[in-house]
Design a protein around this motif. Structure first.
Motif, mmCIF file in Angstrom:
data_model
loop_
_atom_site.group_PDB
_atom_site.id
_atom_site.type_symbol
_atom_site.label_atom_id
_atom_site.label_comp_id
_atom_site.label_asym_id
_atom_site.label_seq_id
_atom_site.Cartn_x
_atom_site.Cartn_y
_atom_site.Cartn_z
ATOM 1 N N ASP A 129 0.839 -1.199 0.000
ATOM 2 C CA ASP A 129 0.000 0.000 0.000
ATOM 3 C C ASP A 129 0.868 1.240 0.000
ATOM 4 O OD1 ASP A 129 -2.470 -1.254 0.020
ATOM 5 O OD2 ASP A 129 -2.586 -1.314 2.206
ATOM 6 N N GLY A 162 -6.071 -2.432 -1.317
ATOM 7 C CA GLY A 162 -6.957 -3.558 -1.083
ATOM 8 C C GLY A 162 -6.252 -4.895 -0.942
ATOM 9 N N LYS A 163 -7.002 -5.879 -0.442
ATOM 10 C CA LYS A 163 -6.447 -7.198 -0.151
ATOM 11 C C LYS A 163 -6.048 -7.957 -1.410
ATOM 12 C CE LYS A 163 -8.913 -7.838 4.232
ATOM 13 N NZ LYS A 163 -9.896 -8.676 4.982
ATOM 14 N N TYR A 199 -4.889 -6.780 -4.219
ATOM 15 C CA TYR A 199 -3.593 -6.262 -4.662
ATOM 16 C C TYR A 199 -2.483 -6.747 -3.744
ATOM 17 C CZ TYR A 199 0.042 -2.923 -6.006
ATOM 18 O OH TYR A 199 1.219 -2.358 -6.423
ATOM 19 N N GLY A 200 -2.693 -6.668 -2.436
ATOM 20 C CA GLY A 200 -1.683 -7.108 -1.487
ATOM 21 C C GLY A 200 -1.348 -8.582 -1.612
ATOM 22 N N ALA A 201 -2.331 -9.384 -2.009
ATOM 23 C CA ALA A 201 -2.115 -10.824 -2.155
ATOM 24 C C ALA A 201 -1.167 -11.157 -3.314
ATOM 25 C CB ALA A 201 -3.445 -11.538 -2.364
ATOM 26 N N LYS A 225 -4.767 3.084 -0.073
ATOM 27 C CA LYS A 225 -4.804 1.661 0.227
ATOM 28 C C LYS A 225 -5.382 0.937 -0.992
ATOM 29 C CE LYS A 225 -3.436 2.824 4.298
ATOM 30 N NZ LYS A 225 -1.985 2.693 4.635
#
Length: 311
Positions: free
Chosen positions: A278, A285-286, A288-290, A283
């Motif tokens: 992030d 989001g999940k 993208y983070g995954a 932020k």
């Protein structure tokens, strides 16, 4: 059954003509609704979503629909088979596929414009929008370039408490590397430069120093055949492309982009914890983070020997 076939054929004919008027997305939804009402049974299919983006600068991700083939043992099965034939005949109900030509030569380049967290997000969005890449196909990796030194064992690391191979002390800047088909470099530059710079100023001017200078790494540097695409895009933002000698200071005030020959100033991958991170403000989001864990799993990046915790 013959009456059902006739009605389906007429519906298909109307659908193809209506696409030119209302658009296929609307007509497709209408056709699915009609089919549901006709059969009084739930449709077989599942949503398949592209990478969502919470960035206000980024377009919304598209939503695709997919269908599963069934043996037409009843009225519903026959209708589903007919609809599948319509889709196969050219009515697209899903997101566009990758636009990369099979076997086309890739150009590996890197860009820098302040903190590499938000730059990676913008590069990934460009991969999705221009190249049609999906979650398991992104090539964007954060790292460092532009310095003339490396640490022990050839490492280049983020700031860390051990003071191990600190990239800032060795003249490097934060960048993101990406692989782009030759034919798409110009489109990539046209989309990316306006997203990274506003009136020649990078999107996060609060970060200051040589570690955040604007950078562009191309094969051949200023002699690269791809330089003109970025020069043209930079001109629209009042920016100048400058030949780099390495170890430069910040470029914030002079609205310039330092151009590096990737053979002389190679890319050094960043730590795993920096990948798909992030931004300080936004932020992503999940989903993208995954992409970080998924990238490790498919070998897109790995630990570098640098400390996996910074400050």
């Amino acid at each position: 059954w013959q009456d059902t076939q006739r009605r389906l054929a007429e519906l298909v004919r109307i659908m193809k003509g209506s696409c030119r008027v209302w658009g296929c997305a609307f007509v497709s939804a209408l056709l699915f609704g009609c089919t549901y009402a006709f059969t009084s049974m739930p449709l077989s299919g599942s949503p398949q979503q592209a990478l969502p983006s919470s960035s206000s600068r980024s377009p919304s991700a598209a939503t695709a629909l997919s269908m599963q083939s069934e043996t037409p043992t009843d009225r519903r099965g026959a209708l589903m088979t007919g609809l599948a034939a319509v889709v196969g005949g050219g009515l697209s109900l899903g997101r566009p596929g990758p636009v990369e030509a099979a076997g086309e030569e890739m150009v590996e380049l890197y860009v820098g414009a302040g903190c590499f967290w938000h730059v990676q997000h913008e590069v990934t969005e460009a991969e999705r929008k221009i190249l049609g890449r999906k979650q398991d196909e992104y090539t964007a990796v954060v790292g460092y370039a532009g310095g003339t030194k490396t640490g022990k064992d050839g490492k280049v690391c983020y700031h860390n408490l051990l003071m191990d191979s600190d990239y800032g002390r060795m003249g490097h800047t934060e960048v993101v590397v990406v692989k782009v088909p030759k034919s798409k470099v110009s489109a990539f530059a046209d989309l990316l430069i306006p997203r990274l710079f506003v009136k020649g100023i990078r999107a996060d001017p609060q970060d200051r120093g040589g570690e955040y200078r604007s950078a562009l790494g191309l094969p051949g540097g200023m002699s690269s055949p791809f330089l003109e695409a970025f020069k043209t895009a930079g001109d629209t933002r009042g920016m100048t492309l400058v030949a780099s000698k390495g170890d430069e200071g910040d470029t914030l005030k002079d609205k310039s982009i330092q151009v590096y020959d990737t053979a002389k100033f190679p890319f050094y991958p960043g730590e795993v914890y920096h990948q798909y991170h992030d931004d300080m403000v936004e932020k992503y989001g999940k989903v993208y983070g995954a992409l970080r864990e998924a990238g490790v799993g498919r070998g897109a990046f790995k630990t570098t020997g640098c400390p996996e915790i910074g400050f």
